[in-house]
Design a protein around this motif. Structure first.
Motif, PDB file in Angstrom:
ATOM      1  N   ASP A 100      15.941  -7.107 -24.261  1.00  0.00           N
ATOM      2  CA  ASP A 100      15.198  -8.353 -24.422  1.00  0.00           C
ATOM      3  C   ASP A 100      15.149  -9.126 -23.114  1.00  0.00           C
ATOM      4  N   SER A 101      14.308 -10.160 -23.135  1.00  0.00           N
ATOM      5  CA  SER A 101      14.212 -10.991 -21.936  1.00  0.00           C
ATOM      6  C   SER A 101      14.075 -12.457 -22.304  1.00  0.00           C
ATOM      7  N   ILE A 102      14.424 -13.293 -21.338  1.00  0.00           N
ATOM      8  CA  ILE A 102      14.157 -14.724 -21.425  1.00  0.00           C
ATOM      9  C   ILE A 102      13.198 -15.068 -20.285  1.00  0.00           C
ATOM     10  N   ILE A 103      12.636 -16.279 -20.345  1.00  0.00           N
ATOM     11  CA  ILE A 103      11.789 -16.759 -19.249  1.00  0.00           C
ATOM     12  C   ILE A 103      12.437 -18.031 -18.686  1.00  0.00           C
ATOM     13  N   SER A 104      12.508 -18.097 -17.350  1.00  0.00           N
ATOM     14  CA  SER A 104      12.905 -19.374 -16.739  1.00  0.00           C
ATOM     15  C   SER A 104      11.890 -19.701 -15.649  1.00  0.00           C
ATOM     16  N   CYS A 105      11.743 -20.975 -15.362  1.00  0.00           N
ATOM     17  CA  CYS A 105      10.670 -21.450 -14.473  1.00  0.00           C
ATOM     18  C   CYS A 105      11.237 -22.246 -13.312  1.00  0.00           C
ATOM     19  N   LEU A 134       3.916 -26.144 -15.422  1.00  0.00           N
ATOM     20  CA  LEU A 134       4.211 -24.756 -15.768  1.00  0.00           C
ATOM     21  C   LEU A 134       2.986 -23.877 -15.593  1.00  0.00           C
ATOM     22  N   ASN A 135       3.226 -22.612 -15.254  1.00  0.00           N
ATOM     23  CA  ASN A 135       2.153 -21.636 -15.131  1.00  0.00           C
ATOM     24  C   ASN A 135       1.856 -21.099 -16.539  1.00  0.00           C
ATOM     25  N   LEU A 136       1.021 -21.840 -17.253  1.00  0.00           N
ATOM     26  CA  LEU A 136       0.840 -21.567 -18.690  1.00  0.00           C
ATOM     27  C   LEU A 136       0.242 -20.195 -18.962  1.00  0.00           C
ATOM     28  N   LYS A 137      -0.683 -19.759 -18.107  1.00  0.00           N
ATOM     29  CA  LYS A 137      -1.323 -18.447 -18.327  1.00  0.00           C
ATOM     30  C   LYS A 137      -0.287 -17.345 -18.298  1.00  0.00           C
ATOM     31  N   LYS A 138       0.527 -17.375 -17.242  1.00  0.00           N
ATOM     32  CA  LYS A 138       1.538 -16.337 -17.078  1.00  0.00           C
ATOM     33  C   LYS A 138       2.587 -16.419 -18.189  1.00  0.00           C
ATOM     34  N   ILE A 139       2.975 -17.645 -18.534  1.00  0.00           N
ATOM     35  CA  ILE A 139       3.978 -17.827 -19.588  1.00  0.00           C
ATOM     36  C   ILE A 139       3.434 -17.273 -20.901  1.00  0.00           C
ATOM     37  N   ILE A 148      13.022 -16.027 -25.505  1.00  0.00           N
ATOM     38  CA  ILE A 148      13.344 -17.449 -25.295  1.00  0.00           C
ATOM     39  C   ILE A 148      12.708 -17.910 -23.988  1.00  0.00           C
ATOM     40  N   ILE A 149      12.177 -19.141 -23.975  1.00  0.00           N
ATOM     41  CA  ILE A 149      11.838 -19.766 -22.690  1.00  0.00           C
ATOM     42  C   ILE A 149      12.686 -21.028 -22.554  1.00  0.00           C
ATOM     43  N   PHE A 150      13.324 -21.183 -21.400  1.00  0.00           N
ATOM     44  CA  PHE A 150      14.137 -22.371 -21.130  1.00  0.00           C
ATOM     45  C   PHE A 150      13.340 -23.321 -20.236  1.00  0.00           C
TER      46      PHE A 150
END
Ligand SMILES: *Cc1c(COP(=O)(O)O)cnc(C)c1O
Length: 358
Positions: A100-105, A134-139, A148-150
């Motif tokens: 799995d992965s999470i996203i952080s910005c 935030l880079n909404l397209k990429k997210i 999860i995105i933090f």
């Protein structure tokens, strides 16, 4: 020694741990590197019954925090600081072992990525856009396959508040796929921006809180996870049996008494006043190229000769935090807002340095 490395998990052997302000250390008497409050709570507690285990989730703290944050009592979990909250959420929701992965910005708080790495969960890094949004397209694209995105809001170390509309968009795309975790460690400094009331409406929204910053209790180690009951119940299965010691519980209750909440709010007003003063004074200093507008108890600046500025302050006993190694923050220093006297000393030392440079 190296035999032990064969026994240990390989991602732990490879891990670069979090470098806390305390580990970095320094010498001086003005500590502006960990976003601590210049004021603490003078606890009157005498601790008794320490032969007994504590309540796993002390009821009175839950009731007090529910009242304070205007949510229901079954929407709260008490943790050992917001850092334990980050760890628990990853441990509960991500398959471990690279699945799995999470996203952080970034630039943002480092612990999201470090906690993920500990569990061998991939940290997908989607840097903020140059305007701090935030880079909404990429997210949107990566959220299809992340758990999860933090999002830190207000963000550490920049101090800005990401648009509410972007957060709502993300909650919508992720509704049946991923959790949106909003880290509100600094929310008391801009309480009107809290998203806590939205947990009633969105089943995938989680909010992290702490007593470490505005409440001035970094030494206590007490934080909260706010989310709907389904998420809270899953986290209950994973949290340690007795995470909150009796002294912590007693002092947290004391801090959440309404008279102490009013004291905290008065301190927050003073800190916000000092921050606004620092903002205008820092802008006048010629080696300061940019002062980031902040809604928290710290302020980020971009300077010329960053290493020299840091060293000079340190020689004068003022310890701040260099953020130059972070994504898009070359030349940046983060300064916590201390007492009014400390703010005046900081400005005076920076002005002196400015004269030396000439
Ligand atoms: C300080 C901080 C935390 C950690 O809070 P604790 O409650 O002390 O663990 C979490 N998130 C952010 C963004 C912070 O700055």
């Amino acid at each position: 020694m190296l035999v032990i490395y064969k026994i240990a998990r390989s991602n732990i052997v490879k891990l670069t741990p979090y470098l806390s302000a305390r580990k970095l250390g320094g010498t001086g008497d003005i500590w502006l590197n960990a976003n601590e409050s210049p004021n603490g709570l003078d606890s009157k507690m005498i601790h008794k019954n320490l032969n007994r285990y504590p309540e796993p989730q002390p009821k009175q703290i839950i009731l007090n925090y529910a009242r304070y944050s205007k949510i229901r009592k079954n929407q709260i979990l008490i943790t050992r600081g917001a850092d334990e909250g980050i760890d628990l959420i990853i441990k509960t929701f991500c398959e471990l072992g690279g699945k799995d992965s999470i996203i952080s910005c970034p630039p943002t708080y480092d612990m999201y990525g470090i906690s993920a790495q500990i569990y061998d969960v991939e940290n997908r890094i989607i840097p903020m856009l140059p305007d701090g949004q935030l880079n909404l397209k990429k997210i949107q694209h990566y959220l299809k396959t992340s758990k999860i995105i933090f999002i830190c809001r207000p963000n550490n170390p920049t101090g800005h508040v990401i648009n509410k509309s972007s957060i709502i968009d993300i909650i919508h795309y992720a509704v049946d796929k991923a959790l949106i975790v909003i880290d509100e460690a600094y929310i008391e400094f801009c309480m009107q921006d809290s998203l806590a009331s939205l947990i009633e409406m969105y089943p995938n929204l989680v909010i992290l809180r702490t007593l470490s910053k505005a409440f001035g209790l970094a030494g206590l180690r007490c934080g909260f996870i706010l989310a709907n009951e389904v998420i809270i119940n899953l986290l209950h299965k994973v949290i340690a049996p007795y995470p909150i010691s009796t002294p912590v519980s007693d002092i947290a209750n004391e801090a959440l008494h309404h008279t102490n909440i009013i004291k905290m709010q008065n301190i927050v007003s003073k800190i916000n006043f000092s921050r606004n003063y620092l903002y205008s004074e820092l802008k006048k200093i010629d080696f300061v190229q940019h002062v980031f507008p902040s809604h928290a108890n710290f302020i980020l600046i971009r300077v010329l000769k960053v290493q020299q500025v840091f060293q000079y302050l340190s020689q004068k006993g003022i310890i701040i935090r260099n953020q130059s190694d972070k994504v898009n923050l070359q030349g940046c220093l983060r300064i916590s807002i201390g007492s009014q006297k400390e703010c005046l000393q900081l400005i005076s030392v920076l002005k002196k340095f400015s004269r030396i440079l000439k």
